[in-house]
Scaffold this motif. Structure first.
Motif, PDB file in Angstrom:
ATOM      1  N   PRO A 183       0.396  -3.739  -5.106  1.00  9.34           N
ATOM      2  CA  PRO A 183       1.517  -2.793  -5.173  1.00  9.34           C
ATOM      3  C   PRO A 183       1.562  -1.740  -4.073  1.00  9.34           C
ATOM      4  O   PRO A 183       1.640  -0.544  -4.332  1.00  9.34           O
ATOM      5  CB  PRO A 183       1.310  -2.144  -6.546  1.00  9.34           C
ATOM      6  CG  PRO A 183      -0.163  -2.158  -6.745  1.00  9.34           C
ATOM      7  CD  PRO A 183      -0.644  -3.434  -6.111  1.00  9.34           C
ATOM      8  N   TYR A 184       1.504  -2.202  -2.814  1.00  9.20           N
ATOM      9  CA  TYR A 184       1.696  -1.310  -1.672  1.00  9.20           C
ATOM     10  C   TYR A 184       3.015  -1.677  -1.021  1.00  9.20           C
ATOM     11  O   TYR A 184       3.297  -2.867  -0.806  1.00  9.20           O
ATOM     12  CB  TYR A 184       0.543  -1.460  -0.676  1.00  9.20           C
ATOM     13  CG  TYR A 184       0.644  -0.554   0.539  1.00  9.20           C
ATOM     14  CD1 TYR A 184       0.476   0.820   0.416  1.00  9.20           C
ATOM     15  CD2 TYR A 184       0.906  -1.087   1.797  1.00  9.20           C
ATOM     16  CE1 TYR A 184       0.558   1.648   1.535  1.00  9.20           C
ATOM     17  CE2 TYR A 184       0.978  -0.269   2.922  1.00  9.20           C
ATOM     18  CZ  TYR A 184       0.818   1.100   2.779  1.00  9.20           C
ATOM     19  OH  TYR A 184       0.910   1.920   3.886  1.00  9.20           O
ATOM     20  N   ALA A 185       3.827  -0.691  -0.692  1.00  9.58           N
ATOM     21  CA  ALA A 185       5.215  -0.941  -0.301  1.00  9.58           C
ATOM     22  C   ALA A 185       5.388  -1.314   1.173  1.00  9.58           C
ATOM     23  O   ALA A 185       6.319  -0.856   1.841  1.00  9.58           O
ATOM     24  CB  ALA A 185       6.074   0.276  -0.641  1.00  9.58           C
ATOM     25  N   ARG A 186       4.496  -2.126   1.683  1.00 11.56           N
ATOM     26  CA  ARG A 186       4.674  -2.729   3.015  1.00 11.56           C
ATOM     27  C   ARG A 186       3.877  -4.027   3.017  1.00 11.56           C
ATOM     28  O   ARG A 186       2.654  -4.011   2.878  1.00 11.56           O
ATOM     29  CB  ARG A 186       4.200  -1.800   4.136  1.00 11.56           C
ATOM     30  CG  ARG A 186       4.441  -2.398   5.539  1.00 11.56           C
ATOM     31  CD  ARG A 186       3.945  -1.476   6.632  1.00 11.56           C
ATOM     32  NE  ARG A 186       4.768  -0.299   6.754  1.00 11.56           N
ATOM     33  CZ  ARG A 186       5.832  -0.181   7.538  1.00 11.56           C
ATOM     34  NH1 ARG A 186       6.220  -1.199   8.276  1.00 11.56           N
ATOM     35  NH2 ARG A 186       6.512   0.945   7.587  1.00 11.56           N
ATOM     36  N   LYS A 187       4.563  -5.133   3.163  1.00  8.16           N
ATOM     37  CA  LYS A 187       3.899  -6.429   3.095  1.00  8.16           C
ATOM     38  C   LYS A 187       3.360  -6.784   4.471  1.00  8.16           C
ATOM     39  O   LYS A 187       3.979  -7.502   5.250  1.00  8.16           O
ATOM     40  CB  LYS A 187       4.871  -7.502   2.589  1.00  8.16           C
ATOM     41  CG  LYS A 187       4.192  -8.790   2.164  1.00  8.16           C
ATOM     42  CD  LYS A 187       5.183  -9.717   1.493  1.00  8.16           C
ATOM     43  CE  LYS A 187       4.520 -10.979   0.998  1.00  8.16           C
ATOM     44  NZ  LYS A 187       5.490 -11.872   0.318  1.00  8.16           N
ATOM     45  N   ASP A 188       2.177  -6.269   4.735  1.00 10.32           N
ATOM     46  CA  ASP A 188       1.533  -6.446   6.027  1.00 10.32           C
ATOM     47  C   ASP A 188       0.288  -7.315   5.813  1.00 10.32           C
ATOM     48  O   ASP A 188      -0.628  -6.931   5.085  1.00 10.32           O
ATOM     49  CB  ASP A 188       1.152  -5.080   6.591  1.00 10.32           C
ATOM     50  CG  ASP A 188       0.619  -5.152   8.001  1.00 10.32           C
ATOM     51  OD1 ASP A 188      -0.318  -5.935   8.237  1.00 10.32           O
ATOM     52  OD2 ASP A 188       1.114  -4.403   8.867  1.00 10.32           O
ATOM     53  N   VAL A 213       4.629   3.559 -13.901  1.00  7.97           N
ATOM     54  CA  VAL A 213       4.842   2.997 -12.562  1.00  7.97           C
ATOM     55  C   VAL A 213       3.481   2.922 -11.886  1.00  7.97           C
ATOM     56  O   VAL A 213       2.788   3.932 -11.735  1.00  7.97           O
ATOM     57  CB  VAL A 213       5.820   3.852 -11.731  1.00  7.97           C
ATOM     58  CG1 VAL A 213       5.864   3.350 -10.286  1.00  7.97           C
ATOM     59  CG2 VAL A 213       7.212   3.813 -12.332  1.00  7.97           C
ATOM     60  N   VAL A 214       3.096   1.711 -11.482  1.00  8.43           N
ATOM     61  CA  VAL A 214       1.794   1.473 -10.858  1.00  8.43           C
ATOM     62  C   VAL A 214       2.009   1.185  -9.375  1.00  8.43           C
ATOM     63  O   VAL A 214       2.803   0.300  -9.020  1.00  8.43           O
ATOM     64  CB  VAL A 214       1.076   0.282 -11.528  1.00  8.43           C
ATOM     65  CG1 VAL A 214      -0.290   0.060 -10.883  1.00  8.43           C
ATOM     66  CG2 VAL A 214       0.927   0.516 -13.025  1.00  8.43           C
ATOM     67  N   PHE A 215       1.304   1.932  -8.506  1.00 11.22           N
ATOM     68  CA  PHE A 215       1.450   1.725  -7.062  1.00 11.22           C
ATOM     69  C   PHE A 215       0.142   2.064  -6.362  1.00 11.22           C
ATOM     70  O   PHE A 215      -0.787   2.618  -6.970  1.00 11.22           O
ATOM     71  CB  PHE A 215       2.601   2.561  -6.498  1.00 11.22           C
ATOM     72  CG  PHE A 215       2.392   4.062  -6.593  1.00 11.22           C
ATOM     73  CD1 PHE A 215       1.933   4.792  -5.503  1.00 11.22           C
ATOM     74  CD2 PHE A 215       2.646   4.736  -7.773  1.00 11.22           C
ATOM     75  CE1 PHE A 215       1.741   6.158  -5.586  1.00 11.22           C
ATOM     76  CE2 PHE A 215       2.469   6.107  -7.865  1.00 11.22           C
ATOM     77  CZ  PHE A 215       2.014   6.819  -6.771  1.00 11.22           C
ATOM     78  N   GLY A 240       4.534  -1.934  -8.488  1.00  9.81           N
ATOM     79  CA  GLY A 240       5.021  -1.889  -7.116  1.00  9.81           C
ATOM     80  C   GLY A 240       6.180  -0.922  -6.981  1.00  9.81           C
ATOM     81  O   GLY A 240       6.699  -0.406  -7.971  1.00  9.81           O
ATOM     82  N   LEU A 241       6.573  -0.673  -5.730  1.00  9.50           N
ATOM     83  CA  LEU A 241       7.646   0.282  -5.442  1.00  9.50           C
ATOM     84  C   LEU A 241       8.752  -0.383  -4.626  1.00  9.50           C
ATOM     85  O   LEU A 241       8.480  -1.182  -3.724  1.00  9.50           O
ATOM     86  CB  LEU A 241       7.089   1.477  -4.658  1.00  9.50           C
ATOM     87  CG  LEU A 241       5.992   2.303  -5.325  1.00  9.50           C
ATOM     88  CD1 LEU A 241       5.473   3.375  -4.357  1.00  9.50           C
ATOM     89  CD2 LEU A 241       6.487   2.944  -6.614  1.00  9.50           C
ATOM     90  N   TYR A 242       9.998  -0.010  -4.939  1.00 11.03           N
ATOM     91  CA  TYR A 242      11.125  -0.463  -4.124  1.00 11.03           C
ATOM     92  C   TYR A 242      11.127   0.304  -2.812  1.00 11.03           C
ATOM     93  O   TYR A 242      10.839   1.505  -2.778  1.00 11.03           O
ATOM     94  CB  TYR A 242      12.444  -0.217  -4.856  1.00 11.03           C
ATOM     95  CG  TYR A 242      12.643  -1.099  -6.052  1.00 11.03           C
ATOM     96  CD1 TYR A 242      12.878  -2.466  -5.918  1.00 11.03           C
ATOM     97  CD2 TYR A 242      12.596  -0.575  -7.347  1.00 11.03           C
ATOM     98  CE1 TYR A 242      13.058  -3.283  -7.014  1.00 11.03           C
ATOM     99  CE2 TYR A 242      12.785  -1.382  -8.452  1.00 11.03           C
ATOM    100  CZ  TYR A 242      13.013  -2.729  -8.288  1.00 11.03           C
ATOM    101  OH  TYR A 242      13.190  -3.532  -9.378  1.00 11.03           O
TER     102      TYR A 242
END
Length: 547
Positions: free
Chosen positions: A214-219, A252-254, A330-332
């Motif tokens: 759940p990190y908001a950058r798919k790297d 909300v889990v991030f 995850g986060l939008y």
């Protein structure tokens, strides 16, 4: 006293204090004992049969009368529409329960006077009319969670996932985000969100699971370092771990892994996605953070407290199972420093201006608008120049500062520090922010709406990065934007590479080498602007403050 004789069978007259024989008794005494006994037995039998008949009728129809009485009491006027099933449920619940509180949480109807608390009228199922039995079964299904519980859970259980990772013009893939509605049980120890989902429906694998980092950058470079959390669908609450703590708000889990501690990524990869995902809860949401960094949470505490009314939970340290009425893993996110309209990621049409206002309220920043100069400057506009100490330094910063002051600016030179609130106050006090391309320009988020951003863009065909990372975001924040591209003569790359090198002949070849090439060549240069060439751009910034 002389004694008096009486005939056999007769009795002496009543003396003082004795009751005389009633007239009815005298009449009955004349009836023959055999006939009298038969009459009494017949009368008692008739009375007993009458009592039993009325008792049975009362037992059969009392629920109908009571239900009718309740409906009549709560019925709308003749001109009002008949209430829906949802509106009728509280009445049904009150009918269902005896004494205390009903299933809806309200007080029940008082018992009829004359019936002791322990008195209950027994009913035999075979004696209840079919219509009445049908009505009672429907009420039970509605009001008792344990009856037909699977159907209730199935009706409210819902999982949706946003898998739209890439859009046109944005090369960085977005990770998956899943929203859960229903019974959600978070077990940090197992790194699992158990989801009571009787139907088993949803975007799940063959094991009824969905795994997300759940990190908001798919790297692909950094994601292996992000804790993986599993959504696990279970058929019933019995199959899920027992709740140690229950919450009335969604979870909300991030993650705060990845590139956090770079102010640009703190915002693009965490804070803006968190704002986009949780602002509509108005604080009524519980945040759980994986890859928990205490210093990061402390650094952004004012923003986290503005988004949630509850203490953040450290996902890795938590031992108990937490239960929620819903959740999100995850986060939008949108593009970097950009929030655009989108039916799933941004259904409420939030904008970067909304994010700016949120920041100003969270940090208590006073200025919503810059100084307006007019045709004659009544006040000197304030400029903040961000000084870089590592790479991409402005080597002749003092000469540029002198030029700005000569043009009428009141200049402050500062380096962005770890104290976010303190530097936010410094930026908010400025009318113009000037810096060389880099994370320091992210501080434009604290400028008052309508202020001016001046970006000095280094050599190396940086158009796309300059525009998408800082230029377009500035426009979306309703800031005025000025950009200045350095020439071959204004970069220190000229001291390292010949003019025939592809760095100057074909800078796009640097980009072909990917981020490692950009980081090694473009990002390590320093600049020395030609003040004569730069002056018109400063005048343009000054002119925009006169509107």
């Amino acid at each position: 006293m002389a004694s008096t004789a009486y005939a056999r069978g007769s009795k002496p007259p009543a003396g003082p204090g004795e009751r005389r024989q009633p007239r009815l008794a005298k009449e009955l005494s004349r009836i023959e004992p055999k006939k009298l006994g038969i009459g009494l037995v017949a009368g008692c039998c008739l009375a007993l049969l009458t009592y039993i008949s009325f008792a049975r009728l009362f037992a059969i129809y009392s629920p109908v009368f009571e239900s009718t009485s309740m409906v009549m009491k709560n019925a709308p006027p003749a001109s009002t529409a008949v209430p829906s099933m949802e509106e009728a449920v509280p009445v049904q619940k009150k009918i269902e329960v005896e004494g205390g509180e009903d299933l809806a949480g309200g007080a029940t109807e008082p018992k009829e006077p004359g019936f002791p608390e322990e008195t209950k009228i027994e009913e035999k199922e075979e004696e209840i009319p079919a219509e009445t039995k049908s009505t009672q079964k429907e009420e039970t299904a509605v009001t008792k969670p344990e009856d037909g519980g699977d159907k209730t859970e199935e009706a409210k259980a819902k999982i949706t996932c946003d898998e739209n990772a890439v859009d046109e013009g944005f090369p960085y893939a977005r990770p998956s985000v899943c929203e859960l509605t229903g019974d959600v049980r978070v077990s940090p120890k197992e790194k699992t969100m158990f989801f009571v989902n009787p139907s088993g429906a949803g975007p799940l694998d063959d094991n009824g699971e969905k795994k997300i980092r759940p990190y908001a950058r798919k790297d692909t470079f950094l994601l292996p370092g992000v804790v993986e959390v599993t959504i696990k669908s279970v058929a019933s609450p019995v199959s899920a771990p027992a709740c140690a703590r229950r919450h009335d708000v969604p979870a909300v889990v991030f993650s705060t892994a990845g590139y956090t501690d770079n102010f640009f990524h703190d915002n693009t990869d965490v804070m803006i996605p968190l704002f986009l995902s949780t602002a509509h809860f108005a604080g009524e949401v519980q945040l759980l953070i994986t890859n928990y960094k205490p210093w990061w949470v402390a650094k952004f505490a004012p923003l986290l407290k503005k988004l949630s009314n509850y203490e953040v939970i450290n996902f890795e340290k938590e031992e108990e199972v937490h239960c929620f009425p819903g959740g999100q893993l995850g986060l939008y996110r949108d593009r970097d420093l950009i929030i655009g309209p989108h039916p799933t990621r941004n259904p409420r049409n939030l904008t970067m201006v909304d994010y700016n206002r949120f920041l100003r309220r969270a940090f208590g920043l006073p200025r919503d608008a810059p100084a307006v100069l007019g045709e004659k400057m009544a006040v000197r506009p304030k400029m903040l120049m961000i000084e870089r100490k590592g790479t991409r330094k402005l080597l002749n910063l003092r000469a540029v500062q002198a030029l700005c002051e000569e043009l009428g600016f009141e200049v402050t030179v500062a380096e962005a520090g770890a104290d976010v609130r303190a530097f936010a106050e410094t930026v908010n006090a400025a009318d113009v922010l000037l810096a060389v391309h880099g994370a320091g320009l992210t501080n434009q988020i604290f400028l008052p709406t309508g202020a001016v951003l001046v970006q000095i863009v280094p050599w190396g065909k940086m158009d796309w990065m300059a525009t998408n990372f800082y230029g377009q975001p500035a426009r979306d924040m309703q800031l005025r934007y000025v950009e200045y591209y350095v020439s071959e003569e204004e970069t220190t790359l000229k001291d390292k590479y010949s003019r025939d090198h592809y760095v100057f002949k074909n800078p796009m070849q640097i980009h072909a080498g990917g981020w490692p090439a950009l980081a090694e060549i473009v990002m390590k240069q320093d600049v020395m602007v030609n003040v004569t060439r730069f002056k018109p751009f400063l005048l343009k910034a000054l002119d925009q403050l006169q509107d």
